[in-house]
Design an enzyme around this catalytic site. Sequence first.
Site, PDB file in Angstrom:
ATOM      1  N   GLY A 523       0.837  -1.199   0.000  1.00 49.35           N
ATOM      2  CA  GLY A 523       0.000   0.000   0.000  1.00 49.35           C
ATOM      3  C   GLY A 523       0.862   1.236   0.000  1.00 49.35           C
ATOM      4  N   GLY A 524       0.232   2.370   0.046  1.00 46.89           N
ATOM      5  CA  GLY A 524       0.961   3.626   0.058  1.00 46.89           C
ATOM      6  C   GLY A 524       1.868   3.700   1.268  1.00 46.89           C
ATOM      7  N   GLY A 526       3.319   1.109   2.817  1.00 44.02           N
ATOM      8  CA  GLY A 526       4.413   0.144   2.800  1.00 44.02           C
ATOM      9  C   GLY A 526       3.862  -1.254   2.555  1.00 44.02           C
ATOM     10  CE  LYS A 542      -1.676   0.006   6.274  1.00 41.84           C
ATOM     11  NZ  LYS A 542      -3.064   0.349   6.581  1.00 41.84           N
ATOM     12  CG  ASP A 638     -10.554   5.525   0.359  1.00 39.55           C
ATOM     13  OD1 ASP A 638     -11.266   5.597  -0.667  1.00 39.55           O
ATOM     14  OD2 ASP A 638      -9.367   5.151   0.338  1.00 39.55           O
TER      15      ASP A 638
END
Length: 850
Positions: A523-524, A526, A542, A638
């Site tokens: 993901g953005g 990592g 994460k 989101d």
Amino acid sequence: MGCPNGIFLICIFFCVSSIPSIFVNASFVRQDSFFIDCGGSKALKLEDGRIFEPDSGNPNLILSSQSHIAVSDLESNPSNHSISLYNSAQVFEETSFYTIHTKQIGRYWLRLHFYPFENAKFNLKSAVFSVMVNGITLLHGFSFAKERKISQLVKEYVFEVSGKGSGKSLVLRLSPWNNSVAFINGIEVVSVPNGQFSSSQVMSVPLGKSLVDVPKDAALETAYRINMGGQHISSPKNDTMWRTWEPDHAFLLNAAAARTIRADPGSINYPDGVSLDIAPNWVYATAQEMADAKVSSQKFNISWAFEVEKGFSYLIRLHFCDIVSVALNRLIFNVYINNQSALDSFDISSRTKKLSSAYFVDFVTNLSMHENRILVQVGPPTLRDLPSNAILNGLEIMKMSDHRDSLDGNLPANNNAGLKSGAGKKKWMLLAICASSSGFVVLVLISAAFFLYWRQIHQRKLRPQCSAWLSFPSHAGNSDSKVSVGSYDYSTAHSPGLRRILAFKEIREATRNFDKSLVLGVGGFGMVYKGVLENGNVVAVKRGNPRSQQGLTEFRTEIDMLSKLRHRHLVSLIGYCEELNEMILVYEYMAKGPLRKHLYGSNLPPLTWKQRLEICIGAAKGLHYLHNGAAESIIHRDVKTTNILLDETLTAKVADFGLSKLGPTLDQTHVSTAVKGSFGYLDPDYYRRQQLTEKSDVYSFGVVLLEVLCARPPINPALPREQVNIAEWAMSWQKKGRLEKIIDPRLRGHVNLESLRKFGETAEKCLAEYGVDRPTMGDVLWNLEYALQLQEASTQSFSSENSANYIPDMPEWLQEIRNGNGGGGEGTSDQESDATSSAVFSELLDPRGR
Ligand SMILES: *[C@@H]1O[C@H](CO)[C@@H](O)[C@H](O)[C@H]1NC(C)=O
Ligand SMILES: *[C@@H]1O[C@H](CO)[C@@H](O)[C@H](O)[C@H]1NC(C)=O
Ligand SMILES: *[C@@H]1O[C@H](CO)[C@@H](O)[C@H](O)[C@H]1NC(C)=O
């Protein structure tokens, strides 16, 4: 800002000598500072080095009280080993006074700490009391019982000790209301450097011809202190005044419009008149700029909104530092406050003559009794061909005491207590005199006060940090490395805020040293790894990319957000690790992955209609909880099928709500991907009005419903024009009453028409053009439950009974279409559904109960 960093000590008069050497270079030598641990028994040394002295036997103050009782948290909670100002309190049964003699006249910061811990003697939560300082009402009839949303309160003021009359002192008055008690946990008093609030006249908004007065004796209360594009700053190492600065994302109205920029804090220049005491270089070194800046055609504002108490005047301080330009006079923009022009074609470099140079400007604005919001906007000037950009680095909003000398709007208009010339004030002076005459010269004073307010609205972003802080008292401050103590069975835990701090070692072992074969996704933020903790729990790990600009703030915000949320339909955070520059979040593992994968683009077996309904219901419950269940409403921002994850049993859980709130501060690529990625889910009303509400989530959820029904992406550019956007396409069929035409072919023959109709109607309502016309998540949930019941009722009747309610292989609706009477058939089917569903209905009276 968030929670005060922990602990507080009483520094005595001369504690200047104990101030760490970092302050030696500060432009201001602190003359007076007093740190008082009310009800404490011995000096309390905080991680930040400050020492809070107990109030009893303190040579620097006089406590005049008929009846005061020190209570300690440690009596009832002996296992609490944390060092905290919040372990003790002084409780007053009668009006009481603290008198502190200051060495000098001038302005002072005053911070008050209230934390109603449980104890055997008093119920502090229900205490009702008022607080005044030098005749200015700070709190009027305050009670934690009324402020359900906050668990602690920290207020900060800077006040003027005028030296008029007979001396220099601060008198803090605490008065319990009828049969109640008053209490306080900690008091900080620190001199304000000269020049901090030097101008007595500032510009007003709307811009008037002349400057307006800021009376010297007006008290100020900090409503907000924001570090745009930056992180939470609360360590005294980073703010010479022990102030806290909080990140801005919670206030950004149009997150996608802004982009975080950062410069090296060491590169910030402080010209004459601006010092580290005005704002730390860490504040000037970050900003929000216009996303995709330098596209000259783009014209929009970046907007922040702050809820404030109506009817007061506010001092608004804007901090600027041009960290984006390569040359002078290239960055020219407009600033608006409450839709009114504040700075027109403003060019920072024309004032500073230098790039990366700190600059601040103050405004005063009066809010009427109808306004409770301050809107701050920056945007490009309309008539310029320069590349459009606009920035803001920092912002402070301070409430000014009103003509009644009050900072609390609850004070009734005819209340005399706060009137300077009134009896209340005289009495106060008298008491001050009595109080001080015992030992010192008699002093009287008038002050301006400065408040760090942790109030409802304010609580919105602050509380998370507070609760995180409360749950980890030993983690207060910026300590960077913490190791878990003992093991904690999170799978059965239901108290919010209980998250483990995991050792890096533990995580490394869980993921076999971040084995590539365990990568679940990227993901953005990592990489995401699958891991198994020591206790056998399977988790998703994460790991923040250390180079990711997303940085610490987002990491902490995710922790803070998640720490106070726990719900069966929200992915839970199990722990985190903040060691050795690592930023790692550990979540429960969701075995079946994102919902989208089960709808299209993979070879997974199709979900049945019932499963789909149950998944939608689960996700709706999660969102409903976010909107209503938590102490304050949280907007996901989101909602999409990749953010709805499924566990082993296909239970749906909403994920990524912490980060999604932080859209604006993600790095550039991430912002643009985020925008693209969520394209198709975006609420048109949000774009139009730049106001984010829960109804934006409802809109996105409507898109999710269609995706679930039609098994296709929200936007598919490969399709013919009218089909590209699922919302438009499906709604055109829904309006014709023929939604069934476009459903996932794999559902055909297995869907009850009534259930489908209910579902289609629900999606349609969610997608209403205007937020106000959309249902709440609660209504959506109810409707989906109903759709499920309709489906179940039909399959039950199919299996138990026979011909009457039999659903043929060829669905009813297909027959309708064949017979060409789709529209005409509706009345009949409605009636049928009413009949068959009435029993079902009664079970649905309390959808939340399910
Ligand atoms: C505080 O300052 C130190 C250096 O003194 C820096 O390393 C750290 O990142 C700063 N923290 C914040 C939150 O600004
Ligand atoms: C500013 O303008 C917006 C949109 O026109 C409006 O909704 C809002 O109420 C205005 N705010 C103030 C403080 O005037
Ligand atoms: C920015 O906001 C101001 C005040 O609300 C408004 O007048 C102006 O038109 C806006 N500018 C743009 C480019 O939207």
